[in-house]
Design a protein around this motif. Structure first.
Motif, mmCIF file in Angstrom:
data_model
loop_
_atom_site.group_PDB
_atom_site.id
_atom_site.type_symbol
_atom_site.label_atom_id
_atom_site.label_comp_id
_atom_site.label_asym_id
_atom_site.label_seq_id
_atom_site.Cartn_x
_atom_site.Cartn_y
_atom_site.Cartn_z
ATOM 1 N N THR A 102 -4.572 8.544 5.446
ATOM 2 C CA THR A 102 -5.260 8.293 4.181
ATOM 3 C C THR A 102 -4.278 7.650 3.210
ATOM 4 O OG1 THR A 102 -6.671 10.211 4.555
ATOM 5 C CG2 THR A 102 -6.576 9.352 2.302
ATOM 6 N N LEU A 103 -4.722 6.568 2.592
ATOM 7 C CA LEU A 103 -3.914 5.899 1.574
ATOM 8 C C LEU A 103 -4.147 6.545 0.214
ATOM 9 C CD1 LEU A 103 -4.389 2.157 2.613
ATOM 10 C CD2 LEU A 103 -2.466 3.684 3.133
ATOM 11 N N ALA A 104 -3.322 6.179 -0.738
ATOM 12 C CA ALA A 104 -3.416 6.730 -2.091
ATOM 13 C C ALA A 104 -4.779 6.480 -2.718
ATOM 14 C CB ALA A 104 -2.306 6.155 -2.971
ATOM 15 N N ASP A 105 -5.437 5.374 -2.349
ATOM 16 C CA ASP A 105 -6.759 5.054 -2.913
ATOM 17 C C ASP A 105 -7.901 5.781 -2.199
ATOM 18 O OD1 ASP A 105 -7.127 3.682 -0.520
ATOM 19 O OD2 ASP A 105 -7.220 1.694 -1.438
ATOM 20 N N GLY A 106 -7.558 6.617 -1.205
ATOM 21 C CA GLY A 106 -8.567 7.381 -0.475
ATOM 22 C C GLY A 106 -9.090 6.710 0.783
ATOM 23 N N SER A 107 -8.748 5.457 0.997
ATOM 24 C CA SER A 107 -9.218 4.777 2.207
ATOM 25 C C SER A 107 -8.441 5.264 3.427
ATOM 26 C CB SER A 107 -9.097 3.253 2.060
ATOM 27 O OG SER A 107 -7.750 2.877 1.879
ATOM 28 N N GLU A 108 -9.096 5.191 4.576
ATOM 29 C CA GLU A 108 -8.459 5.594 5.826
ATOM 30 C C GLU A 108 -8.158 4.343 6.648
ATOM 31 O OE1 GLU A 108 -10.713 8.593 7.861
ATOM 32 O OE2 GLU A 108 -10.062 10.115 6.428
ATOM 33 N N ALA A 161 0.855 -1.191 0.000
ATOM 34 C CA ALA A 161 0.000 0.000 0.000
ATOM 35 C C ALA A 161 0.887 1.236 0.000
ATOM 36 C CB ALA A 161 -0.917 -0.002 1.211
ATOM 37 N N THR A 162 0.307 2.334 -0.410
ATOM 38 C CA THR A 162 1.014 3.613 -0.460
ATOM 39 C C THR A 162 0.120 4.675 0.149
ATOM 40 O OG1 THR A 162 2.124 2.911 -2.494
ATOM 41 C CG2 THR A 162 2.162 5.268 -2.006
ATOM 42 N N THR A 163 0.718 5.565 0.917
ATOM 43 C CA THR A 163 -0.049 6.652 1.516
ATOM 44 C C THR A 163 -0.419 7.680 0.457
ATOM 45 O OG1 THR A 163 1.838 8.090 1.987
ATOM 46 C CG2 THR A 163 1.278 6.429 3.661
ATOM 47 N N ALA A 164 -1.384 8.508 0.775
ATOM 48 C CA ALA A 164 -1.603 9.720 -0.017
ATOM 49 C C ALA A 164 -0.346 10.572 0.149
ATOM 50 C CB ALA A 164 -2.843 10.446 0.509
ATOM 51 N N ASP A 186 5.583 4.182 0.759
ATOM 52 C CA ASP A 186 5.246 2.780 0.564
ATOM 53 C C ASP A 186 5.253 2.020 1.878
ATOM 54 O OD1 ASP A 186 5.093 3.130 -2.186
ATOM 55 O OD2 ASP A 186 7.193 2.575 -2.498
#
Length: 136
Positions: free
Chosen positions: A85-91, A27-30, A56
């Motif tokens: 918040t991740l890059a996909d917008g999920s928290e 996963a990647t952060t925002a 990352d």
């Protein structure tokens, strides 16, 4: 739980969750963080409004018991659980650096441009190898 340091797979503290947490994938952060290595021992995410980078890591599903009774007690005192918040917008939950807990004189390096802790560790290893080759 988003992991970005020593509890990730292949790292020194991964054993505390190995076989007990379900790996969901990388996963990647925002791009809202600076990322710091503290004493070259562990990294810490620090939220910023401007000049942030995406970092990352790995995403895990774990019970509250595993998180609060096993993982958190092993975390450095300079970190505290929070939400990111991740890059996909999920928290998701993650450990957040608390600068006021860093001791004066501790080595602190901004490693955000590396994009992750493993890349920084590879950089340190390459520098060590270069120093050895040069006899330094």
């Amino acid at each position: 739980m988003f992991l970005n340091g020593t509890a990730m797979s292949g790292q020194k503290d991964h054993g505390c969750i190995a076989g007990r947490a379900r790996f969901l994938g990388p996963a990647t952060t925002a791009p809202n963080f600076r990322f710091f290595a503290i004493r070259d021992e562990f990294p810490g995410l620090f939220p910023v409004d401007n000049g942030g980078a995406a970092i990352d890591g790995e995403l895990y599903e774990m019970t509250d018991e595993l998180l609060f009774d096993v993982l958190l007690p092993q975390e450095p005192r300079e970190l505290e659980i929070g939400t990111i918040t991740l890059a996909d917008g999920s928290e998701v939950r993650a450990m957040i650096l608390q600068p006021e807990r860093i001791h004066a004189g501790d080595k602190v390096v901004d490693i955000a441009d590396f994009g992750g802790f493993r890349a920084y560790q590879a950089h340190l290893a390459a520098n060590s190898a270069a120093s050895a080759l040069l006899g330094l």
